[in-house]
Design a protein around this motif. Structure first.
Motif, short mmCIF file in Angstrom:
data_model
loop_
_atom_site.label_atom_id
_atom_site.label_comp_id
_atom_site.label_asym_id
_atom_site.label_seq_id
_atom_site.Cartn_x
_atom_site.Cartn_y
_atom_site.Cartn_z
N ASN A 289 -16.92 12.34 3.68
CA ASN A 289 -16.13 11.05 3.23
C ASN A 289 -15.09 11.42 2.45
O ASN A 289 -14.33 10.74 1.78
CB ASN A 289 -17.06 10.15 2.29
CG ASN A 289 -18.12 9.36 3.24
OD1 ASN A 289 -18.05 9.62 4.26
ND2 ASN A 289 -19.05 8.63 2.32
N ASN B 52 -3.11 0.34 0.51
CA ASN B 52 -3.73 -0.32 -0.41
C ASN B 52 -2.66 -1.07 -1.35
O ASN B 52 -2.57 -2.10 -1.69
CB ASN B 52 -4.67 0.45 -1.05
CG ASN B 52 -6.13 0.51 -0.26
OD1 ASN B 52 -6.06 -0.03 0.69
ND2 ASN B 52 -6.89 1.24 -0.95
N GLY C 4 -4.20 6.07 2.95
CA GLY C 4 -5.17 5.00 2.57
C GLY C 4 -4.44 4.21 1.35
O GLY C 4 -4.33 3.05 1.05
N ALA D 201 -7.96 3.91 -5.26
CA ALA D 201 -6.43 3.46 -4.75
C ALA D 201 -6.60 1.96 -4.71
O ALA D 201 -5.14 1.39 -4.15
CB ALA D 201 -6.53 4.13 -3.23
N ASP E 131 -10.21 -2.54 2.33
CA ASP E 131 -9.96 -1.20 2.15
C ASP E 131 -10.99 -0.60 3.30
O ASP E 131 -12.28 -0.56 2.81
CB ASP E 131 -9.95 -0.58 1.03
CG ASP E 131 -10.04 0.99 0.76
OD1 ASP E 131 -10.22 1.52 2.10
OD2 ASP E 131 -9.82 1.54 -0.22
C1 PLP Z 1 -10.12 8.36 0.89
C2 PLP Z 1 -10.04 6.85 0.51
C3 PLP Z 1 -9.07 6.33 0.26
C4 PLP Z 1 -7.41 6.99 0.27
O1 PLP Z 1 -7.02 7.45 1.31
P1 PLP Z 1 -5.94 8.41 1.43
O2 PLP Z 1 -5.52 8.45 2.70
O3 PLP Z 1 -6.42 9.72 0.90
O4 PLP Z 1 -4.82 8.24 0.32
C5 PLP Z 1 -8.90 4.92 0.08
N1 PLP Z 1 -9.95 4.24 -0.13
C6 PLP Z 1 -11.14 4.78 0.42
C7 PLP Z 1 -12.57 3.88 0.28
C8 PLP Z 1 -11.18 6.05 0.55
O5 PLP Z 1 -12.56 6.45 1.14
#
Ligand code: PLP
Length: 400
Positions: A15, A81, A77, A107, A181
């Motif tokens: 994860n 967001n 991610g 995030a 997300d």
């Molecule tokens: C890892 C993660 C993120 C961030 O994604 P990145 O691509 O690393 O910026 C956002 N939300 C969740 C739930 C995550 O597990």
């Protein structure tokens, strides 16, 4: 410092990030070596790069059940967001309020906390001991000036799933935009966006065996979106900046592989996780699973071990080449205990005493056997240590 050779490594932290699928590397290489043209250039040489973007977009839509025009490639991610939160507030003139949950990834949480400094209100809906949100409470939190509801599909620390399709329906009925997300959900559970009323969805390639630093945002074709990053007209004017062609090609391949592996995730990975969980609960007294009664991702287990401190446990497990985490990877190094576990149970010290193991398609049964052997020994060892020594180890662990 010694480095761990990867054949000894027992990587149970999928994860946090995942290993690149070898076929993803193969897919990326030509765009790093030969096809270096800018996809926006007009000549034939650049068409190869442009086609790679189209192809990746199609592969991703096959995984998500949506249209190619609904995909915006981003840097991951976190950017996806941030882009949604910024867009929703800008495009709604009455928008002065956001609803989210107390257990979101940083995030989402951090940009929401920043909003409160800029005169926007945020409601953080809590969860119960199983990690569930109360949908009545959620609905009641929506106001006339609410611009956005943002709730994660799957929790990165516990694997607990939110009923986002249902939440999206509630938001639709109230005329409020809904974002999820889904970084932890994509590639682990089936998703068909065209059967939902979700407006926005964030994903990240490195959580499903793609490269780091690339992701996507799904924007429903009827939903207005204002870009976070203005620049050239890339991504249909929705995300400026020359596209990260090799990484996007890798994301596309990773999406294709994820679709192929989805049944396996639901059977093999789930079976390994269940076997691990059962064995640990049987062999360790004072152990329980956080969110055990909730619907969860097939790959994640979060244990509470009474009488241990998680930083000390991580240190000892690391000596046995077991990678796992206490809460989220993004928080390692900070003294702060998991906000997710605290939200689930504020009265106990569950947040300080928990370990998350997250499995993936590259784990094998013999690694699970090793973990089943080592984890109880580590817990036992920590419980034998005097409280003073335990505090010392935990201080060292946090300082590292
Ligand atoms: C890892 C993660 C993120 C961030 O994604 P990145 O691509 O690393 O910026 C956002 N939300 C969740 C739930 C995550 O597990």
């Amino acid at each position: 410092m010694t480095t761990t050779t990867t054949d000894k490594l027992i990587y149970l932290d999928n994860n946090a990030t995942t290993r690149l699928d070898p076929s993803v590397i193969e897919e990326m290489l030509p765009f790093l070596k030969e096809h270096y043209g800018n996809p926006s250039s007009g000549y034939a040489f650049a068409a190869r790069a442009r086609k790679a973007l189209d192809f990746a977009r199609e592969r991703l839509t096959a995984l998500l059940g949506c249209e190619p025009s609904e995909i915006v490639f981003t840097s991951g991610g976190t950017e996806s967001n941030n882009a949604v939160i910024s867009s929703a507030l800008q495009s709604d003139p009455r928008g002065k309020h956001v609803v989210t949950s107390a257990v979101e990834h940083s995030a989402v949480l951090r940009p929401c906390q920043d909003l409160t400094k800029r005169g926007c209100e945020v409601t953080f809906v809590g969860v119960d001991r199983d990690g569930h949100v109360d949908l009545v409470e959620l609905e009641a939190a929506i106001r006339p000036e609410t611009a956005l509801v943002s709730m994660m599909w799957a929790n990165n620390e516990t694997g607990v799933l939110f009923p986002v399709e249902q939440i999206a329906e509630i938001c639709r009925a109230k005329g409020v935009l809904f974002h999820t997300d889904a970084v932890q959900a994509v590639g682990k559970i089936p998703i068909r966006l065209r059967d939902t009323v979700i407006n926005f969805l964030s994903l990240s390639a490195h959580k499903f065996h793609g490269p780091k630093g690339v992701g996507a945002l799904y924007v429903n074709r009827r939903t207005r979106f204002l870009p976070l990053i203005a620049g050239g007209g890339q991504e249909n004017g929705r995300r400026g900046g020359t596209e990260n062609v090799a990484s996007i090609a890798g994301l596309g391949k990773a999406a294709e592989r994820a679709a192929e592996y989805l049944p396996q995730e639901q059977t093999q990975v789930r079976a390994m996780r269940d076997r691990f969980e059962k064995a640990i609960l049987q062999s360790v007294n004072g152990a329980s699973v956080n969110g055990a009664r909730a619907a969860r991702l097939p790959n994640t287990t979060s244990f509470l071990f009474e009488g241990i401190e998680s930083p000390a446990a991580l240190l000892l497990l690391d000596r046995h080449h077991i990678c796992c985490s206490a809460g989220s990877a993004c928080r390692t190094g900070s003294q702060e205990a998991s906000h997710v576990l605290r939200a689930m149970d504020s009265s106990s010290d569950v947040a300080r005493r928990s370990l998350r193991f997250s499995l993936g398609r590259y784990n094998c049964e013999s690694q699970i056997d090793r973990a089943i052997e080592i984890v109880p020994k580590v817990v036992e060892r920590l419980r034998q240590l005097s409280p003073a020594l335990e505090t010392a180890v935990s201080t060292v662990a946090t300082a590292l």
